[in-house]
Design a protein around this motif. Sequence first.
Motif, mmCIF file in Angstrom:
data_model
loop_
_atom_site.group_PDB
_atom_site.id
_atom_site.type_symbol
_atom_site.label_atom_id
_atom_site.label_comp_id
_atom_site.label_asym_id
_atom_site.label_seq_id
_atom_site.Cartn_x
_atom_site.Cartn_y
_atom_site.Cartn_z
ATOM 1 N N ASN A 72 0.813 -1.213 0.000
ATOM 2 C CA ASN A 72 0.000 0.000 0.000
ATOM 3 C C ASN A 72 0.849 1.266 0.000
ATOM 4 O O ASN A 72 0.523 2.236 -0.681
ATOM 5 N N LEU A 73 1.921 1.258 0.766
ATOM 6 C CA LEU A 73 2.802 2.422 0.803
ATOM 7 C C LEU A 73 3.439 2.666 -0.570
ATOM 8 O O LEU A 73 3.460 3.793 -1.062
ATOM 9 N N PHE A 74 3.928 1.590 -1.199
ATOM 10 C CA PHE A 74 4.529 1.712 -2.520
ATOM 11 C C PHE A 74 3.497 2.214 -3.527
ATOM 12 O O PHE A 74 3.783 3.113 -4.330
ATOM 13 N N SER A 75 2.290 1.645 -3.483
ATOM 14 C CA SER A 75 1.234 2.038 -4.430
ATOM 15 C C SER A 75 0.876 3.507 -4.278
ATOM 16 O O SER A 75 0.692 4.225 -5.271
ATOM 17 N N TYR A 76 0.774 3.970 -3.041
ATOM 18 C CA TYR A 76 0.451 5.373 -2.776
ATOM 19 C C TYR A 76 1.498 6.298 -3.398
ATOM 20 O O TYR A 76 1.161 7.256 -4.103
ATOM 21 N N PHE A 77 2.763 6.020 -3.151
ATOM 22 C CA PHE A 77 3.810 6.901 -3.666
ATOM 23 C C PHE A 77 4.010 6.749 -5.173
ATOM 24 O O PHE A 77 4.342 7.721 -5.854
ATOM 25 N N ALA A 78 3.805 5.549 -5.723
ATOM 26 C CA ALA A 78 3.898 5.370 -7.178
ATOM 27 C C ALA A 78 2.820 6.192 -7.881
ATOM 28 O O ALA A 78 3.085 6.857 -8.889
ATOM 29 N N LEU A 79 1.610 6.159 -7.350
ATOM 30 C CA LEU A 79 0.511 6.953 -7.923
ATOM 31 C C LEU A 79 0.777 8.446 -7.745
ATOM 32 O O LEU A 79 0.607 9.235 -8.685
ATOM 33 N N GLY A 80 1.194 8.843 -6.556
ATOM 34 C CA GLY A 80 1.486 10.255 -6.303
ATOM 35 C C GLY A 80 2.585 10.782 -7.211
ATOM 36 O O GLY A 80 2.505 11.915 -7.714
ATOM 37 N N GLU A 81 3.596 9.983 -7.453
ATOM 38 C CA GLU A 81 4.697 10.385 -8.323
ATOM 39 C C GLU A 81 4.173 10.586 -9.751
ATOM 40 O O GLU A 81 4.514 11.577 -10.410
ATOM 41 N N ALA A 82 3.314 9.674 -10.225
ATOM 42 C CA ALA A 82 2.743 9.804 -11.568
ATOM 43 C C ALA A 82 1.825 11.027 -11.666
ATOM 44 O O ALA A 82 1.860 11.760 -12.663
ATOM 45 N N ILE A 83 1.014 11.251 -10.646
ATOM 46 C CA ILE A 83 0.112 12.412 -10.654
ATOM 47 C C ILE A 83 0.909 13.716 -10.705
ATOM 48 O O ILE A 83 0.583 14.630 -11.472
ATOM 49 N N THR A 84 1.962 13.799 -9.911
ATOM 50 C CA THR A 84 2.736 15.044 -9.913
ATOM 51 C C THR A 84 3.509 15.221 -11.220
ATOM 52 O O THR A 84 3.772 16.362 -11.622
ATOM 53 N N TRP A 85 3.865 14.109 -11.890
ATOM 54 C CA TRP A 85 4.437 14.239 -13.239
ATOM 55 C C TRP A 85 3.412 14.911 -14.143
ATOM 56 O O TRP A 85 3.745 15.807 -14.928
ATOM 57 N N GLY A 86 2.156 14.453 -14.054
ATOM 58 C CA GLY A 86 1.089 15.050 -14.856
ATOM 59 C C GLY A 86 0.921 16.537 -14.570
ATOM 60 O O GLY A 86 0.742 17.344 -15.495
ATOM 61 N N LEU A 87 0.978 16.907 -13.282
ATOM 62 C CA LEU A 87 0.868 18.322 -12.917
ATOM 63 C C LEU A 87 2.026 19.138 -13.491
ATOM 64 O O LEU A 87 1.827 20.252 -13.987
ATOM 65 N N LEU A 88 3.227 18.574 -13.434
ATOM 66 C CA LEU A 88 4.386 19.291 -13.965
ATOM 67 C C LEU A 88 4.272 19.469 -15.481
ATOM 68 O O LEU A 88 4.502 20.562 -16.010
ATOM 69 N N ILE A 89 3.880 18.422 -16.179
ATOM 70 C CA ILE A 89 3.721 18.507 -17.639
ATOM 71 C C ILE A 89 2.607 19.487 -17.991
ATOM 72 O O ILE A 89 2.749 20.303 -18.915
ATOM 73 N N ALA A 90 1.493 19.440 -17.243
ATOM 74 C CA ALA A 90 0.399 20.383 -17.480
ATOM 75 C C ALA A 90 0.870 21.815 -17.241
ATOM 76 O O ALA A 90 0.511 22.737 -17.993
ATOM 77 N N GLY A 91 1.681 22.025 -16.211
ATOM 78 C CA GLY A 91 2.223 23.350 -15.941
ATOM 79 C C GLY A 91 3.116 23.840 -17.067
ATOM 80 O O GLY A 91 3.056 25.014 -17.457
ATOM 81 N N LEU A 92 3.953 22.946 -17.581
ATOM 82 C CA LEU A 92 4.817 23.317 -18.708
ATOM 83 C C LEU A 92 3.990 23.697 -19.929
ATOM 84 O O LEU A 92 4.289 24.680 -20.620
ATOM 85 N N LEU A 93 2.956 22.918 -20.198
ATOM 86 C CA LEU A 93 2.075 23.221 -21.334
ATOM 87 C C LEU A 93 1.344 24.549 -21.113
ATOM 88 O O LEU A 93 1.223 25.357 -22.044
ATOM 89 N N ALA A 94 0.861 24.776 -19.887
ATOM 90 C CA ALA A 94 0.164 26.022 -19.578
ATOM 91 C C ALA A 94 1.089 27.221 -19.756
ATOM 92 O O ALA A 94 0.675 28.271 -20.271
ATOM 93 N N ARG A 95 2.334 27.068 -19.361
ATOM 94 C CA ARG A 95 3.292 28.165 -19.518
ATOM 95 C C ARG A 95 3.541 28.473 -20.997
ATOM 96 O O ARG A 95 3.578 29.624 -21.408
#
Length: 161
Positions: free
Chosen positions: A12-35
């Motif tokens: 569960n701990l690994f799954s939580y952080f694996a998902l969180g890492e992927a979500i924040t990648w999405g946020l970073l890419i979305a931020g780059l696109l928005a910029r």
Amino acid sequence: MTKQSEAFSPKNLFSYFALGEAITWGLLIAGLLARELLQAPGMVITVAGATHGFMFLSYATTAALVGINNRWSLAKTAIGVILAIVPFATIPFEKWLLKRKMLDGLWRRQASKNPKDKTRSDRLFRWFINRPRTLILVIIAFVVTLFSVLLYLGPPDQWGN
């Protein structure tokens, strides 16, 4: 000895952080696109980048901890950590681990008959696992210190300039 909570199992701990890492990648890419496309302020990248950086370090630490606990090879543990560099790669890696049952089991809090349990590193690992507050404080101190050093260094493309 207290019963281990399934909510904080290695899987569960690994799954939580694996998902969180992927979500924040999405946020970073979305931020780059928005910029680039919407002329969003640079603060968008600063916030998204810092959030992703912190989650990246947290995922990498968790991957190493779970890899040690579940006795993954050094190569598998390193791959788990390194895959955080590739956008969204932590999710397929997690699925690969689940399929092979490499996330199964609880934390190794007691020595078993496995000869590796007699090593100094395994004894130290179990010492920390049996003291979760201490382990969490050490991990937080490590991640915050590394995060602070990386913030001080600035964006990777400016290192060494």
